[in-house]
Each structure stands twice: as C-alpha cells, then as structure tokens.
Design an enzyme around this catalytic site. Structure first.
Site, PDB file in Angstrom:
ATOM      1  N   HIS A  82       0.844  -1.211   0.000  1.00 17.40           N
ATOM      2  CA  HIS A  82       0.000   0.000   0.000  1.00 17.40           C
ATOM      3  C   HIS A  82       0.873   1.252   0.000  1.00 17.40           C
ATOM      4  O   HIS A  82       1.207   1.797   1.050  1.00 17.40           O
ATOM      5  CB  HIS A  82      -0.907  -0.023   1.239  1.00 17.40           C
ATOM      6  CG  HIS A  82      -2.038   0.955   1.171  1.00 17.40           C
ATOM      7  ND1 HIS A  82      -3.334   0.629   1.494  1.00 17.40           N
ATOM      8  CD2 HIS A  82      -2.083   2.262   0.806  1.00 17.40           C
ATOM      9  CE1 HIS A  82      -4.120   1.683   1.346  1.00 17.40           C
ATOM     10  NE2 HIS A  82      -3.370   2.700   0.936  1.00 17.40           N
ATOM     11  N   HIS A 101       1.507   5.141  -2.141  1.00 18.51           N
ATOM     12  CA  HIS A 101       1.040   6.132  -3.116  1.00 18.51           C
ATOM     13  C   HIS A 101       2.302   6.799  -3.660  1.00 18.51           C
ATOM     14  O   HIS A 101       2.865   7.689  -3.033  1.00 18.51           O
ATOM     15  CB  HIS A 101       0.134   7.159  -2.435  1.00 18.51           C
ATOM     16  CG  HIS A 101      -1.091   6.552  -1.795  1.00 18.51           C
ATOM     17  ND1 HIS A 101      -2.300   6.435  -2.447  1.00 18.51           N
ATOM     18  CD2 HIS A 101      -1.283   6.021  -0.560  1.00 18.51           C
ATOM     19  CE1 HIS A 101      -3.181   5.871  -1.637  1.00 18.51           C
ATOM     20  NE2 HIS A 101      -2.595   5.614  -0.488  1.00 18.51           N
ATOM     21  N   ARG A 112       2.672   8.682  -6.203  1.00 18.47           N
ATOM     22  CA  ARG A 112       2.472  10.023  -6.818  1.00 18.47           C
ATOM     23  C   ARG A 112       3.042  10.089  -8.236  1.00 18.47           C
ATOM     24  O   ARG A 112       2.744   9.262  -9.036  1.00 18.47           O
ATOM     25  CB  ARG A 112       3.060  11.126  -5.933  1.00 18.47           C
ATOM     26  CG  ARG A 112       2.693  11.030  -4.448  1.00 18.47           C
ATOM     27  CD  ARG A 112       1.235  11.216  -4.168  1.00 18.47           C
ATOM     28  NE  ARG A 112       0.952  11.416  -2.764  1.00 18.47           N
ATOM     29  CZ  ARG A 112      -0.206  11.130  -2.181  1.00 18.47           C
ATOM     30  NH1 ARG A 112      -1.210  10.611  -2.869  1.00 18.47           N
ATOM     31  NH2 ARG A 112      -0.407  11.341  -0.903  1.00 18.47           N
ATOM     32  N   ASN A 148      -5.131   6.091  -6.849  1.00 24.00           N
ATOM     33  CA  ASN A 148      -5.745   7.422  -6.708  1.00 24.00           C
ATOM     34  C   ASN A 148      -4.789   8.527  -7.146  1.00 24.00           C
ATOM     35  O   ASN A 148      -4.572   9.517  -6.451  1.00 24.00           O
ATOM     36  CB  ASN A 148      -6.228   7.655  -5.265  1.00 24.00           C
ATOM     37  CG  ASN A 148      -5.097   7.664  -4.256  1.00 24.00           C
ATOM     38  OD1 ASN A 148      -4.066   7.044  -4.465  1.00 24.00           O
ATOM     39  ND2 ASN A 148      -5.283   8.380  -3.153  1.00 24.00           N
ATOM     40  N   GLU A 162      -7.022   0.698  -3.720  1.00 18.76           N
ATOM     41  CA  GLU A 162      -7.981   0.713  -2.669  1.00 18.76           C
ATOM     42  C   GLU A 162      -9.274   1.389  -3.116  1.00 18.76           C
ATOM     43  O   GLU A 162      -9.252   2.490  -3.658  1.00 18.76           O
ATOM     44  CB  GLU A 162      -7.430   1.425  -1.429  1.00 18.76           C
ATOM     45  CG  GLU A 162      -7.065   2.885  -1.624  1.00 18.76           C
ATOM     46  CD  GLU A 162      -6.501   3.530  -0.361  1.00 18.76           C
ATOM     47  OE1 GLU A 162      -7.172   3.557   0.682  1.00 18.76           O
ATOM     48  OE2 GLU A 162      -5.368   4.040  -0.457  1.00 18.76           O
ATOM     49  N   HIS A 188      -5.393  -0.721   6.027  1.00 25.52           N
ATOM     50  CA  HIS A 188      -5.106   0.120   7.215  1.00 25.52           C
ATOM     51  C   HIS A 188      -6.217   0.187   8.261  1.00 25.52           C
ATOM     52  O   HIS A 188      -6.713   1.271   8.568  1.00 25.52           O
ATOM     53  CB  HIS A 188      -4.706   1.537   6.783  1.00 25.52           C
ATOM     54  CG  HIS A 188      -5.525   2.164   5.690  1.00 25.52           C
ATOM     55  ND1 HIS A 188      -6.894   2.243   5.722  1.00 25.52           N
ATOM     56  CD2 HIS A 188      -5.143   2.731   4.516  1.00 25.52           C
ATOM     57  CE1 HIS A 188      -7.308   2.842   4.625  1.00 25.52           C
ATOM     58  NE2 HIS A 188      -6.281   3.138   3.879  1.00 25.52           N
ATOM     59  N   ASP A 243       0.911   2.520   3.737  1.00 28.41           N
ATOM     60  CA  ASP A 243       0.033   3.601   3.256  1.00 28.41           C
ATOM     61  C   ASP A 243       0.876   4.871   3.049  1.00 28.41           C
ATOM     62  O   ASP A 243       0.437   5.984   3.360  1.00 28.41           O
ATOM     63  CB  ASP A 243      -1.131   3.860   4.210  1.00 28.41           C
ATOM     64  CG  ASP A 243      -2.205   4.741   3.577  1.00 28.41           C
ATOM     65  OD1 ASP A 243      -2.140   4.993   2.357  1.00 28.41           O
ATOM     66  OD2 ASP A 243      -3.109   5.189   4.307  1.00 28.41           O
ATOM     67  N   HIS A 270       2.998  14.109   1.206  1.00 27.30           N
ATOM     68  CA  HIS A 270       2.576  15.466   0.817  1.00 27.30           C
ATOM     69  C   HIS A 270       3.724  16.385   1.209  1.00 27.30           C
ATOM     70  O   HIS A 270       4.388  16.141   2.223  1.00 27.30           O
ATOM     71  CB  HIS A 270       1.306  15.881   1.564  1.00 27.30           C
ATOM     72  CG  HIS A 270       0.121  15.010   1.293  1.00 27.30           C
ATOM     73  ND1 HIS A 270      -0.597  15.069   0.114  1.00 27.30           N
ATOM     74  CD2 HIS A 270      -0.455  14.028   2.030  1.00 27.30           C
ATOM     75  CE1 HIS A 270      -1.575  14.176   0.158  1.00 27.30           C
ATOM     76  NE2 HIS A 270      -1.513  13.527   1.298  1.00 27.30           N
TER      77      HIS A 270
HETATM   78  O1  DOR Z   1      -4.556   9.749   4.526  1.00 24.23           O
HETATM   79  C1  DOR Z   1      -4.668   9.257   3.415  1.00 24.23           C
HETATM   80  N1  DOR Z   1      -3.984   9.740   2.357  1.00 24.23           N
HETATM   81  N2  DOR Z   1      -5.498   8.234   3.243  1.00 24.23           N
HETATM   82  C2  DOR Z   1      -5.760   7.754   2.021  1.00 24.23           C
HETATM   83  O2  DOR Z   1      -6.520   6.834   1.936  1.00 24.23           O
HETATM   84  C3  DOR Z   1      -5.214   8.396   0.814  1.00 24.23           C
HETATM   85  C4  DOR Z   1      -3.942   9.023   1.129  1.00 24.23           C
HETATM   86  C5  DOR Z   1      -3.372   9.891   0.020  1.00 24.23           C
HETATM   87  O3  DOR Z   1      -3.347   9.407  -1.129  1.00 24.23           O
HETATM   88  O4  DOR Z   1      -2.922  10.988   0.299  1.00 24.23           O
HETATM   89 ZN    ZN Z   2      -6.361   4.388   2.159  1.00 22.75          ZN
END
Ligand code: DOR
Ligand code: ZN
Length: 418
Positions: free
Chosen positions: A57, A59, A61, A91, A142, A221, A284, A288
C-alpha cells in the site's frame, strides 16, 4: 562436478535459530545448508538478515504530483527501508481507471523505479474491470468506502456490483473502510471523532454484508481492535496506527492528519494486542510536501509518508524483544506475497533472493536521513534499525546510502495477457 552459486550468504540466522548458508543463483535461492562454491561470499554473522518486504500500500504520486514524490524518490525510500517491491495505489491524477492510463503508469515506473513494482486498478462506476485485469492490474483498489485525499467514495449499490463482477475474475479487492460523521473537523481530536473507530467498524460490517459473492477482500489500514475483530477478509494495519497516536501531536498539527485518523493512545495499545490477527503491515506511504501540509487544518491533505521507516521500526521492536522476527517476516513479506500471488522472497529453495541486512544498532529517525521527496516524517526521534545493504534478485541495489541500479521488474496480476 561441484555445484556453485553466484553468491553465498554465510552464517545466516534463520527465524527458527538455525544458522545456515544461503546460496543464490540467477536471483533465486538455490540451496540452504552448507554453502555452495562461490566467488562472492557475504559474512552474515553480525547481521539480522530478513527477506525484503513487499509494501502492498504505497502512493508513489508522480505526474502532476511529482513535487510530493515520484517513482525515483519513492523507490529509493523503499529500498533504503528494506522494501524491494511496492504496490502502487490508483488514486493518482488522473486516477488509474482505464487500460491506457494504466499502461502509462507502468511505463513511468519502468523508466524510473529502482525497485520492483505492481500497480492496482482504480474502481469507479464505469471501470472496465476485465480489461484492467488483462492489462495487468495486480488487485482492485484501494476502493474508497468514504472519501479521502484524491479518492472519491463509492456507495453500497456500486460496491455490491463491483464484488459481483470481480468475484468472477478471482482478483483481490482492497477496501478503505470508513464512515464519516458530519461534524466540524478542525483538529486531530475532531478528525478522530468525525472519522471515528465506531464509524470504521460500521463500514467494515457494511462491506462484509455487501460481499454476497464471496469475493476475496482485503481491508486496508484498519485502525482499531474492533474493526479487526469484525473484518471478513485479510487485515492490513499501517505503522502510523501502531507507532503514533493523536495525543502525540499538538491538535492543530496537520502533519498528523491521515485517513483513517491517528487514534487515542488507548486505541493504539489495544491495536498492538491484535498483533497475531494482523495479516499484513503496509505503510500507506502517502507523501505530501511541507507546503501542502502547512495550511489550515480543514483544508490540509491527509496522509503521511512511511515506506522507509516501516520495517526499520518493526526491527527495532524485535531487538526490544516485543515481537518476533518471524511475525515481522510474515506480515511484511510472506503474507503479502501469498495474498497477491507474487513469488515470495525468503529462505526456501526457489524463493526470490531479495534480502535486507540489518546491523543491530538502533538510530533516531530524522527526516534528513530519509529519501522521500516530501522532506518530513512523523516519526522524528523514534528509534529504528535501518538496513545497511539490500539485495534484489541476488544483486546489491542499496548500500550505506548509495543506490546501485539493478533490474527492477513489473509484477502484473495473474489476469495479465499480452
Ligand atoms: O490519509 C490518506 N492519504 N489516506 C488515504 O486513503 C489516501 C492518502 C493519500 O493518497 O494521500
Ligand atoms: Zn487508504
């Protein structure tokens, strides 16, 4: 003729305490026992050797969000944390919802990732599930059962339809299960109330009920003991819910804002009590930038980075004798491999020869020793044991802060047909 190996790991202590030599050829474990002949021998007597992790899991980017992270920086962060395979979440901007966007994503990772990778398919009203499966999606999700940063929620009716369609493919569906109460959300305390543990448990029960076709479900999570008890599917827990609570932060501190939220210290301790029921620890990793985060709480994006610190913090717990090394290997490497249908890394003949070597000395975490582009960590000053070097397919790809390009591969799902 005497058998030989390209590399031998000498005096590796296995989780059952046996000390063996691990002989590797062509990226695969070839023999366990007395080492085969080899020109390259690594003395492992001073290391904790662990099969490298699959972080299912993350991200990563990239694209419009490259200031937060991209495949190069994210994969470096993974390798330096003992992770050699990451599963990217869909996402992105735009979301990975069509075969052509999926293929672009694979190309980006092939060009820039330093570690192995897989990519999941997004799920929305008009997702062409069969085509995404054939194009190589590893799993579906997800799926957001409540909205989150960069993720639109899907409702009960659509989720039922999704389960029914995907059950015929035999694919894994991964779910972000939350229920949100419409109350003002202005700090970490109210964030924890608006997206409460009770709401998460209700969402888990609702997902269970929607799954009338016995689709393979994985709960991402989960952040409370109750949700874990209710989940009918595999259970993932993120390190931030094990190592952080909302009480650790000033309530207005947006760097602790994540979905599902950081819980109370009481919940965090209760979560550790479910250690044996957790199938997977996954980070996860949701980077950012500092600028993105430094805005009023209600507008700040949710998400915290974690791919590089996940295994190192768990290894520290092993050295503190709080958890077993065997359980860490299961939850970060073996179980994700089995759930996702990926060849395991490990100490059996035929396993992928992906290993991380930990020198048993804990250090304090600080953002300037980490590799994510986001430039911060919520674990500042916590203790961790980082790997000194990492092998991927039997080749050194990370050593003492340096990265050596190996041969990172894409691991498509079992539905892939060219
Ligand atoms: O806190 C989160 N940030 N939860 C998520 O499910 C998505 C993630 C994100 O992509 O920033
Ligand atoms: Zn999530």
């Amino acid at each position: 003729m005497t058998a030989s190996a390209s590399i031998v790991l000498k005096d590796v202590k296995l989780p059952d305490s046996r000390v063996v030599d691990v002989s590797i050829t062509k990226g695969i474990v070839k023999h366990i026992g007395a080492g085969l002949l080899s020109d390259q021998i690594i003395d492992c007597s001073n290391y904790l050797v662990i099969p490298a992790a699959i972080d299912m899991h993350v991200h990563m980017r990239g694209g419009f969000q490259s200031s937060k992270e991209d495949w190069n920086s994210g994969s470096k962060s993974a390798l330096a944390g003992g992770v050699t395979l990451v599963v990217d979440q869909p996402n992105t901007i735009p979301p990975i919802a069509t075969p052509s966007i999926f293929i672009e994503r694979v190309k980006d990772a092939q060009a820039n990732s330093l570690c192995h990778f897989s990519i999941n398919s997004g799920v929305a009203e008009h997702t062409p599930f069969e085509s995404m499966w054939k194009t190589g999606a590893l799993a579906f999700g997800e799926i957001f059962f409540a909205p989150s940063s960069y993720g639109d929620a899907i409702g009960v009716a659509l989720l039922k339809k999704v389960f029914s369609r995907i059950s015929t493919l035999g694919a894994l569906v991964t779910i972000h299960a939350e229920k949100i109460s419409p109350i003002p959300d202005y700090n970490l305390i109210s964030h924890n109330e608006a997206r409460s543990v009770h709401g998460e448990a209700l969402a888990v029960s609702e997902v269970n009920r929607c799954n009338q076709k016995n689709c393979r479900v994985h709960f991402c999570h989960l952040s409370s003991a109750d949700s874990i008890d209710l989940a009918m599917g595999s259970v993932e827990v993120a390190p931030h819910h094990l190592f952080l609570s909302c009480e650790n932060f000033d309530p207005k501190n947006t760097f602790g804002k994540v979905n599902p939220p950081l819980r109370t210290e009481r919940e965090r301790i209760a979560l550790w009590k479910r250690w044996s029921q957790i199938d997977v620890i996954a980070s996860d990793h949701a980077p950012h930038t500092i600028n993105d985060k430094q805005i009023p709480f209600c507008d700040a994006p949710s998400g915290i980075p974690g791919v590089e610190t996940m295994v190192p913090m768990l290894v520290n717990k092993v050295l503190e004798k709080k958890i077993s090394i065997r359980s860490v290997i299961e939850k970060t490497s073996t179980n994700p491999a089995v759930l996702l249908g990926i060849q395991s890394a490990g100490f059996n003949v035929g396993d992928r020869a992906d290993f991380a070597f930990y020198h048993k000395s804990p250090v304090r975490i600080s953002a300037d020793i980490l590799h994510s582009k986001c430039g911060w960590t919520p674990y500042e000053d916590q203790m961790a044991v980082f790997p000194e070097f990492v092998l991927m397919d039997g080749v050194t790809v990370y050593q003492d802060g340096d990265f050596i390009k190996g041969l990172p591969r894409w691991f498509p799902g079992s539905g892939y047909s060219q």
